[in-house]
Write a protein that holds these residues in place. Structure first.
Motif, short mmCIF file in Angstrom:
data_model
loop_
_atom_site.label_atom_id
_atom_site.label_comp_id
_atom_site.label_asym_id
_atom_site.label_seq_id
_atom_site.Cartn_x
_atom_site.Cartn_y
_atom_site.Cartn_z
N LEU A 52 15.80 18.44 -10.92
CA LEU A 52 14.56 17.94 -10.31
C LEU A 52 14.78 16.57 -9.68
N ILE A 53 15.57 15.72 -10.34
CA ILE A 53 15.87 14.39 -9.79
C ILE A 53 16.64 14.52 -8.48
N LEU A 77 9.37 18.15 -18.62
CA LEU A 77 10.78 17.83 -18.87
C LEU A 77 10.98 16.54 -19.66
N LEU A 78 9.96 15.73 -19.80
CA LEU A 78 10.08 14.50 -20.59
C LEU A 78 9.43 14.71 -21.95
N LEU A 95 8.23 14.44 -13.53
CA LEU A 95 9.04 15.00 -14.61
C LEU A 95 8.15 15.40 -15.79
N ILE A 148 16.34 18.52 -15.73
CA ILE A 148 15.94 17.16 -15.32
C ILE A 148 16.80 16.70 -14.14
N VAL A 186 15.52 8.77 -18.23
CA VAL A 186 14.87 10.04 -17.90
C VAL A 186 15.84 11.21 -18.04
N ARG A 187 17.11 10.98 -17.80
CA ARG A 187 18.09 12.06 -17.99
C ARG A 187 18.25 12.41 -19.46
#
Length: 833
Positions: free
Chosen positions: A269-270, A314-315, A309, A266, A287-288
């Motif tokens: 990607l951020i 990833l979420l 995400l 995550i 989100v992390r």
């Protein structure tokens, strides 16, 4: 391979259904895809020239059917129109179709943006197509119409735009698409009668990803933990308010959603994505942790981050509102309803079948899942009672003695039976929302032919019942009489060379109903202002703001703030409660130039009746932010609009675009240019995606080649020197305003190292007040020494004596400003020169 290369060639090949179908199917096969039976059925009808009503489940490939309809229209050398309910979807589809057919063959029209309008494939809002249908009728150059999300036909305010093309374009082939149409027999019969084409209905297709339903009586966090442990993530947790979605997301931080490796993915990607607001910083933490938030009030870049995400898997959980049900392509395995009732703006009611299916249909996406899950939570008080009774056990005496928790007042409940009925319920029949407007009459009067017969047909052969039709006829007669009385229309004794029995005495602006309806009113109103006035630039902004759509959340927040300040003042003045309540009822949100604008509007409307469909609405948001010298973040905090950041930004972006496009160059003073540059840079630094989108539309080929970035690289805020000087000036003047209000605590919160108390005491020993009028904030009172890495600035205070012997000093850190996206100051103090 471009789909256009598959167009059949040779004599009459463009009208040969078999050749068209084979060409399209082979292109699809070359991409490694097989047509579903429902897609095959729909495409066969499309290439055969029939109307098609596609009522198949979400994820069953309706977009491919739409592409096939455009393909067939191109082969027949016809213009095809694709309509969607919201501008963002129109823009998204525009780029999708550019990739399929080439940018030179695709255009877009949304009312405030037009690209390649002469292209053979046009993406537009339903309102644009409706106005074209009214303007040109059967003579319109429209061969095929694909109307996506056709259930918007039943929307109270906008449904007329989905109906009018069906009534006024008998020459067109229609493809109507939605997952939740309900009974469409009347549309099938009506379309065949009007167009002379057979109309096929494609429905009851097998859902590519089947759904499994379950009802839960465990607390929501336990339900989620079970879903996560049984590989049913990602889960979309549906709420019906933005506040509830955010609160739920924060409450779920106690659940361990992700492994260490997933959290690292995550973070990767951020990357360097900028979380520039308070809400953004909260979202960053969520989100992390593997939790997303998604609703219409968020900044576009934050929504896009959550979507990316989620698309990357990833979420684990996304808490949001039912906005995800409209056109957002996010892979969701499980949809979890927190309730089956909602407040609809008037009352709390249970979900309708159409609403339920729109949301539930997002579960399980083809290409991602083999099965989807739809879960519904029992009401909280039911869950609590179930758990308490389970603890008590089977003892009948203790069970009788248990005082069951009652639902909250006004609660509209649901049960497992409600849930089961919604699963099998057909969507409600679509309700006609036809309406008559000034623009409708003017369009029909202005086109060739007998307008009376055309209007009679439109008013008596629409989808309304007879009682509603009589009401529309009365309204149309009233509008027509007002046009006659105002001298806008004259009735002719004999038909003119175009067969008209009446004609307009004024020239309509080109595409008068297709663009910003009040833009010509704004142009006329500019002439009422005094160019020499110190408030000229701000007054120009107020005229533009009065023509923009009202952002309800912002105006409500302004009203609350105005009322709170008024109550505090009235209490201080000793005014009794009853009188306070009477006075409060008269308070509105701030409306600069209200008298001038309302008066000018009434005068203008008499000569330009089409503006009667759009009432001028004085308000101040851009002007308010500028006069308060606030940053975006400060403004959001001041009015407590954290959940509506996206609404604020969209409004500011619309204002910037309208100011840039509408105000003629010869009316732009230096102050106004400064203000426009400031506004554009403010929008760009907060979230550049809205401005980037307009720039992409100007060159779609480059946009397609560049691909989709998570966040566009933001240019340094110091690069636009003119806008940056305004940002510095506003930041410095904000300190002067706080000093004028004697807000020492606020000054200390901003710059705690400055001895504000001593400076203010010393100033007020010499002067009675600090002035904050137009002259006080002008560029003449801001001294700037520009150096390579920092600027030294001094904001001179406008004192009553005009001595200008006091000021606030600061250094502007240019590198830090570029990093933060706003002017970063190191204030040295409030001192005497």
């Amino acid at each position: 391979m471009s789909l256009l290369r598959r167009l059949p060639s040779g004599p009459q090949s463009g009208t040969d259904p078999d050749a068209l179908f084979d060409a399209f199917a082979s292109w699809n096969a070359d991409r490694g895809l097989t047509l579903y039976p429902a897609q095959e059925e729909a495409l066969i009808e499309v290439v055969s020239g029939n109307n098609v009503i596609v009522s198949t489940p979400t994820g069953s490939g309706k977009s491919l059917i739409a592409a096939g309809a455009h393909f067939a229209a191109l082969a027949r050398d016809e213009i095809s129109f694709y309509t969607a309910p919201i501008k963002a979807l129109v823009s998204e589809k525009f780029f999708d179709l550019c990739a399929l057919f080439g940018t030179e063959n695709v255009g877009m029209m949304t009312g405030d943006a037009t690209v390649n309008a002469d292209a053979p494939v046009i993406c537009c809002t339903a309102e644009i197509l409706a106005q074209i249908a009214l303007r040109d009728g059967a003579d319109a150059d429209v061969g095929t119409v694909i109307m996506d999300e056709f259930h918007f036909y039943a929307e109270p305010d906008r449904g007329w735009a989905w109906q009018v093309p069906l009534l006024e374009l008998p020459q067109a082939q229609f493809v109507l698409m939605s997952a939740t149409l309900g009974d469409v027999e009347r549309f099938q019969t009506d379309l065949t009668r009007r167009t002379g084409r057979d109309t096929a209905v494609v429905k009851h297709a097998e859902r590519p990803v089947p759904l499994i339903y379950s009802y839960r009586t465990t607390p929501l966090h336990e339900t989620l933990e079970e879903l996560l442990s049984t590989q049913q993530a990602p889960v979309y947790v549906v709420h019906f308010t933005q506040a509830a979605a955010m609160e739920r997301a924060q409450a779920l931080m106690s659940i361990n959603m992700c492994t260490k490796a997933e959290k690292e993915a995550i973070a990767a990607l951020i990357g360097n994505f900028r979380f520039t607001t308070r809400f953004g910083r909260a979202l960053s933490r969520l989100v992390r942790h593997g939790i997303g938030v998604h609703h219409a009030g968020m900044l576009p870049k934050y929504r896009r981050l959550v979507e990316r995400l989620a698309q990357a898997g990833l979420l684990k959980v996304i808490c949001g509102t039912d906005t995800l049900g409209v056109g957002v392509n996010v892979p969701i395995r499980t949809v979890l309803f927190t309730a089956l009732s909602k407040f609809d703006g008037t009352k709390v009611r249970r979900l309708r079948a159409r609403e339920f299916h729109q949301i539930a249909g997002r579960a399980g996406r083809a290409g991602f899942d083999t099965v989807g899950y739809v879960v519904c939570q029992a009401p909280d008080h039911v869950i609590e009672n179930e758990r308490a009774l389970a603890k008590i056990g089977d003892d009948p005496k203790r069970r009788r003695g248990y005082a069951r928790k009652k639902p909250p007042e006004g609660f509209v409940g649901w049960s497992e039976d409600t849930f089961e009925k919604l699963q099998t319920a057909e969507p409600e029949p679509l309700t006609s929302r036809f309406k008559v407007s000034n623009a409708m009459l003017l369009s029909i009067i202005n086109r060739p032919g007998d307008c009376f017969q055309a209007m009679k047909r439109l008013l008596t052969d629409n989808h309304e019942d007879r009682k509603a039709q009589r009401r529309h006829i009365s309204h149309a007669i009233a509008i027509y009489r007002s046009l006659l009385a105002g001298g806008i229309v004259e009735k002719l004794a004999a038909p003119d060379e175009h067969g008209r029995m009446a004609r307009l005495t004024v020239d309509l602006q080109e595409d008068f109903a297709l663009n910003q309806a009040l833009s010509t009113f704004a142009l006329a109103s500019f002439e009422l202002l005094d160019r020499g006035s110190p408030t000229y630039a701000l007054d120009m902004v107020s005229i533009i703001e009065s023509t923009l759509d009202d952002p309800r959340q912002i105006l409500h927040a302004q009203l609350n703030k105005a009322r709170a300040e008024a109550v505090a003042q009235m209490k201080a003045d000793g005014i009794e409660y009853e009188e306070r309540m009477e006075r409060l009822a008269e308070i509105t949100h701030p409306m600069p130039l209200a008298d001038l604008l309302f008066g000018a509007y009434e005068t203008y409307r008499r000569g330009h009746p089409w503006v009667g469909d759009h009432v001028v609405s004085p308000k101040t948001i851009v002007r308010d932010m500028y006069e308060r010298a606030m940053t975006f973040t400060e403004y959001i905090q001041f009015y407590e609009l954290a959940r509506s950041e996206g609404t604020v930004l969209r409004y500011l972006a619309d204002a910037y675009r309208t100011l840039s496009k509408t105000v003629p160059e010869h009316l732009k003073t230096d102050d106004l240019v400064d203000l426009i540059e400031w506004l554009g840079e403010l929008v760009r630094q907060v979230d550049s995606s809205l401005i980037d989108e307009w720039e992409k539309l100007a060159n779609p080929a480059e946009a397609l080649a560049a691909g989709q970035e998570l966040e566009t690289k933001i240019r340094p805020v110091t690069a636009n020197a003119r806008a940056f000087r305004v940002l510095v000036r506003n930041a410095m003047f904000r300190l002067v305003e706080l000093a004028a209000l004697d807000r020492e605590e606020d000054l200390l919160e901003l710059y705690p190292d400055v001895d504000w108390g001593a400076g203010l005491d010393a100033y007020y020993e010499e002067h009675d007040e600090i002035l904050t009028g137009p002259a006080a904030r002008g560029p003449a009172l801001l001294l700037i020494e520009e150096e390579k890495e920092l600027w030294r600035v001094r904001q001179i205070i406008d004192d009553p004596a005009g001595n200008h012997d006091w000021g606030v000093g600061a250094e502007v850190d240019l590198a830090a400003s570029d990093e933060e996206g706003h002017a970063v100051l190191h204030v040295t103090g409030l001192t005497r020169l």
